[in-house]
Enzyme design. Structure first.
Site, PDB file in Angstrom:
ATOM      1  N   ILE A 123       0.867  -1.186   0.000  1.00 16.42           N
ATOM      2  CA  ILE A 123       0.000   0.000   0.000  1.00 16.42           C
ATOM      3  C   ILE A 123       0.900   1.232   0.000  1.00 16.42           C
ATOM      4  O   ILE A 123       1.694   1.422   0.914  1.00 16.42           O
ATOM      5  CB  ILE A 123      -0.899   0.040   1.266  1.00 16.42           C
TER       6      ILE A 123
ATOM      7  N   HIS B 122      -0.910   5.411   9.263  1.00 17.14           N
ATOM      8  CA  HIS B 122      -0.878   4.420  10.344  1.00 17.14           C
ATOM      9  C   HIS B 122      -1.903   4.861  11.384  1.00 17.14           C
ATOM     10  O   HIS B 122      -1.710   5.866  12.050  1.00 17.14           O
ATOM     11  CB  HIS B 122       0.534   4.354  10.944  1.00 17.14           C
TER      12      HIS B 122
ATOM     13  N   GLU C 247      -3.343  -2.167  15.064  1.00 18.45           N
ATOM     14  CA  GLU C 247      -2.801  -1.249  14.047  1.00 18.45           C
ATOM     15  C   GLU C 247      -3.460  -1.505  12.711  1.00 18.45           C
ATOM     16  O   GLU C 247      -3.545  -2.658  12.281  1.00 18.45           O
ATOM     17  CB  GLU C 247      -1.319  -1.542  13.823  1.00 18.45           C
TER      18      GLU C 247
ATOM     19  N   ARG D 291       0.638  -4.634  24.509  1.00 11.51           N
ATOM     20  CA  ARG D 291       1.242  -3.921  25.636  1.00 11.51           C
ATOM     21  C   ARG D 291       0.629  -2.520  25.750  1.00 11.51           C
ATOM     22  O   ARG D 291      -0.064  -2.073  24.842  1.00 11.51           O
ATOM     23  CB  ARG D 291       2.739  -3.740  25.367  1.00 11.51           C
TER      24      ARG D 291
ATOM     25  N   ARG E 114       7.575  13.248  20.852  1.00 13.17           N
ATOM     26  CA  ARG E 114       8.610  12.475  21.541  1.00 13.17           C
ATOM     27  C   ARG E 114       9.913  13.254  21.487  1.00 13.17           C
ATOM     28  O   ARG E 114      10.433  13.547  20.401  1.00 13.17           O
ATOM     29  CB  ARG E 114       8.811  11.121  20.861  1.00 13.17           C
TER      30      ARG E 114
HETATM   31  C1  MV4 Z   1       2.875  -2.198   5.031  1.00 14.53           C
HETATM   32  C2  MV4 Z   1       3.036  -1.026   4.273  1.00 14.53           C
HETATM   33  C3  MV4 Z   1       2.483  -0.992   3.022  1.00 14.53           C
HETATM   34  N1  MV4 Z   1       1.835  -2.072   2.537  1.00 14.53           N
HETATM   35  N2  MV4 Z   1       2.221  -3.236   4.497  1.00 14.53           N
HETATM   36  C4  MV4 Z   1       5.577  -0.981   8.754  1.00 14.53           C
HETATM   37  C5  MV4 Z   1       5.428  -1.359  10.179  1.00 14.53           C
HETATM   38  C6  MV4 Z   1       4.470  -2.491  10.233  1.00 14.53           C
HETATM   39  N3  MV4 Z   1       3.533  -2.274  11.304  1.00 14.53           N
HETATM   40  C7  MV4 Z   1       3.805  -2.509   8.926  1.00 14.53           C
HETATM   41  N4  MV4 Z   1       4.452  -1.526   8.093  1.00 14.53           N
HETATM   42  C8  MV4 Z   1       4.032  -1.291   6.832  1.00 14.53           C
HETATM   43  N5  MV4 Z   1       3.356  -2.307   6.255  1.00 14.53           N
HETATM   44  C9  MV4 Z   1       1.722  -3.165   3.287  1.00 14.53           C
HETATM   45  N6  MV4 Z   1       1.086  -4.223   2.779  1.00 14.53           N
HETATM   46  C10 MV4 Z   1       3.732   0.038   4.846  1.00 14.53           C
HETATM   47  C11 MV4 Z   1       4.243  -0.088   6.112  1.00 14.53           C
HETATM   48  C12 MV4 Z   1       4.974   1.044   6.591  1.00 14.53           C
HETATM   49  C13 MV4 Z   1       4.585   1.747   7.716  1.00 14.53           C
HETATM   50  C14 MV4 Z   1       3.463   1.411   8.451  1.00 14.53           C
HETATM   51  C15 MV4 Z   1       3.113   2.116   9.569  1.00 14.53           C
HETATM   52  C16 MV4 Z   1       3.892   3.187   9.976  1.00 14.53           C
HETATM   53  C17 MV4 Z   1       5.016   3.535   9.284  1.00 14.53           C
HETATM   54  C18 MV4 Z   1       5.379   2.829   8.145  1.00 14.53           C
HETATM   55  C19 MV4 Z   1       6.503   3.228   7.435  1.00 14.53           C
HETATM   56  C20 MV4 Z   1       6.860   2.532   6.334  1.00 14.53           C
HETATM   57  C21 MV4 Z   1       6.118   1.427   5.916  1.00 14.53           C
END
Ligand code: MV4
Length: 454
Positions: free
Chosen positions: A203, A208, A275, A292, A338
């Protein structure tokens, strides 16, 4: 209710937990490493026990030392805080077998959510939307190519045992997919002792968004709205806020109901965070569940009026949750900056050392969660968070103004911090509009770099 608990942590979260205990009439036991002898959590707790040398593995991750401290002081429960042993299913099991209550979910739930692929499959089964991708481990390049063909590029390879962004690889075509697969598996094995990887559609520029939940041991569960944690750099969150500027009441209800459905499906107890990634069309997908209390929990506390640490201790002690979903309202807007001991001007390089001057902000609508004081030495052994500045406002614009006012009061020297980053972020027009994704910080810093080159 418990009469005495041990806090298996340090820094601001140890203080936060000790304060909650004092208000609940619970006696506290601090544990500390040799280098933390002069820390505030040691001073504020009723008792304190040294559990080892400075390195985390000798102290805050030293399970036998912590269990011994708990036995000697005769506590009924252990609060793990965040980081360290907070999401270690083995530790939760040992507490259980020693008849000490682990203040958190069951070892089974911690273990399930620690396996990101198992968590994804479990939440999908519960009816939560997940990103299209594989439902089992990718064994070879044929598996990988088949999945990529069915979902289309770009795709992302993730480690089953990973999480928090570690061990992820983005692939744009068959060639990069095949070459990334091998390295991703090797990295997963090296970092997590588990070579399992899976594939999802990538994606682009998501937000987030995470939902805070709390459940008691009687199947009663509520959610406390969302936090927008898109402002991050290299998977380290820098600013979190609630509500998200892009989540309206209707979307909040859908996200909240999805989170509750997921948590209920595994019989979850205690606090947790689900999340989601939110794409540019406002579709959301389950990503991970954190089992947590999180660093950013104060923003939820400020907009809901709920003390999450107290509630967490109460439900762990077997009390019924008194919160009702229909009485949880999001009031105003809150954000957390932060403040890390990192030199923003020097690529966020760690900046440990002794604090000579310290003037903390205060005044209405500002909360500071910190363990530092003038004369305190920030050690290079642990994470660089030195303070959380949390502001509240009737609306987002007011919360931002109050935050800027607070950050401008903050004086700390000679160590360098992320305060200059936040001052810049909080005056960025796109940020002020609420127009950002998880790529925002990187883009903002690149843009400023360009300016400097001219
Ligand atoms: C993803 C994504 C795009 N597409 N999955 C990064 C942390 C983990 N919680 C999942 N993450 C991501 N998964 C798909 N299929 C992009 C991220 C991601 C991201 C997610 C949340 C917060 C910051 C991020 C920074 C880069 C990539």
């Amino acid at each position: 209710m418990f009469s005495k608990i041990l806090i298996a942590n340090r820094g601001e979260i140890a203080l936060r937990i000790i304060r909650a205990c004092k208000e609940l009439g619970i006696r506290t036991v601090a544990v500390y490493s040799e280098i933390d002898r002069n820390s505030l959590h040691v001073r504020l707790a009723d008792e304190a026990i040294c559990i080892g040398q400075a390195s985390s593995t000798s102290s805050y991750l030293n399970i036998p030392a912590i269990i011994s401290a708990a036995e000697i002081t005769d506590v009924e429960a252990i609060h793990p805080g965040y980081g360290f042993l907070a999401e270690n299913p083995h530790f939760a099991e040992i507490c259980e077998s020693c008849k000490i209550t682990f203040i958190g979910p069951t070892p089974e739930n911690i273990r399930l959510m620690g396996d990101k692929m198992a968590a994804r499959n479990s939440m999908h089964k519960a009816g939560l939307p997940i990103v299209p991708g594989s439902t089992s481990v990718i064994k070879n390049k044929e598996d990988a190519l088949k999945i990529a063909k069915s979902i289309g590029y770009p795709v992302i390879i993730k480690a089953a045992a990973g999480g928090g962004g570690k061990g992820m690889r983005i692939c744009h075509n068959d060639l990069t997919l095949i070459s990334n697969l091998m390295t991703a598996q090797a990295e997963a094995e090296a970092n997590f002792g588990n070579a399992n990887v899976y594939i999802e559609k990538y994606i682009e520029k998501p937000r987030h968004i995470e939902i805070q939940i709390i459940a008691d041991k009687f199947n009663h569960i509520v959610h406390l709205g969302e936090r927008d944690c898109s402002i991050q750099r290299r998977h380290q969150k820098l600013l979190e806020e609630s509500p998200s500027p892009v989540v309206d009441n209707k979307l909040r209800k859908r996200l909240g109901e999805a989170a509750l459905r997921g948590a209920r499906s595994v019989g979850y107890v205690n606090v947790g965070t689900i999340e989601f990634l939110l794409d540019s069309d406002n579709n959301f997908y389950f990503m991970e569940m954190n089992t947590r209390i999180q660093v950013e929990h104060p923003v939820t506390e400020l907009v809901t009026g709920v003390d999450l640490i107290k509630e967490q201790i109460r439900v762990a002690a077997g009390e019924k949750l008194r919160l009702q979903q229909e009485h949880i309202n999001i009031k105003g807007s809150a954000m957390e900056c932060r403040i890390n001991a990192e030199d923003f001007e020097n690529n966020f390089m760690p900046s440990p050392g002794k604090i000579e001057t310290l003037i903390l902000p205060g005044g209405p609508k500002i909360r500071i969660d910190t363990h530092i004081y003038s004369g305190y030495e920030i050690s290079p052994y642990y994470d660089s968070l030195v303070a959380k500045v949390i502001s509240w406002g009737e609306n987002r614009a007011d919360a931002i103004k109050t935050m800027l006012r607070a950050l401008s009061e903050f004086e700390i020297s000679p160590i360098k911090t992320t305060i200059p980053f936040h001052l810049r972020l909080l005056s960025n027009p796109l940020f002020l509009k609420g127009d950002f994704s998880t790529h925002f910080v990187q883009e903002m810093l690149k843009e400023e770099q360009k300016g400097e080159d001219v």
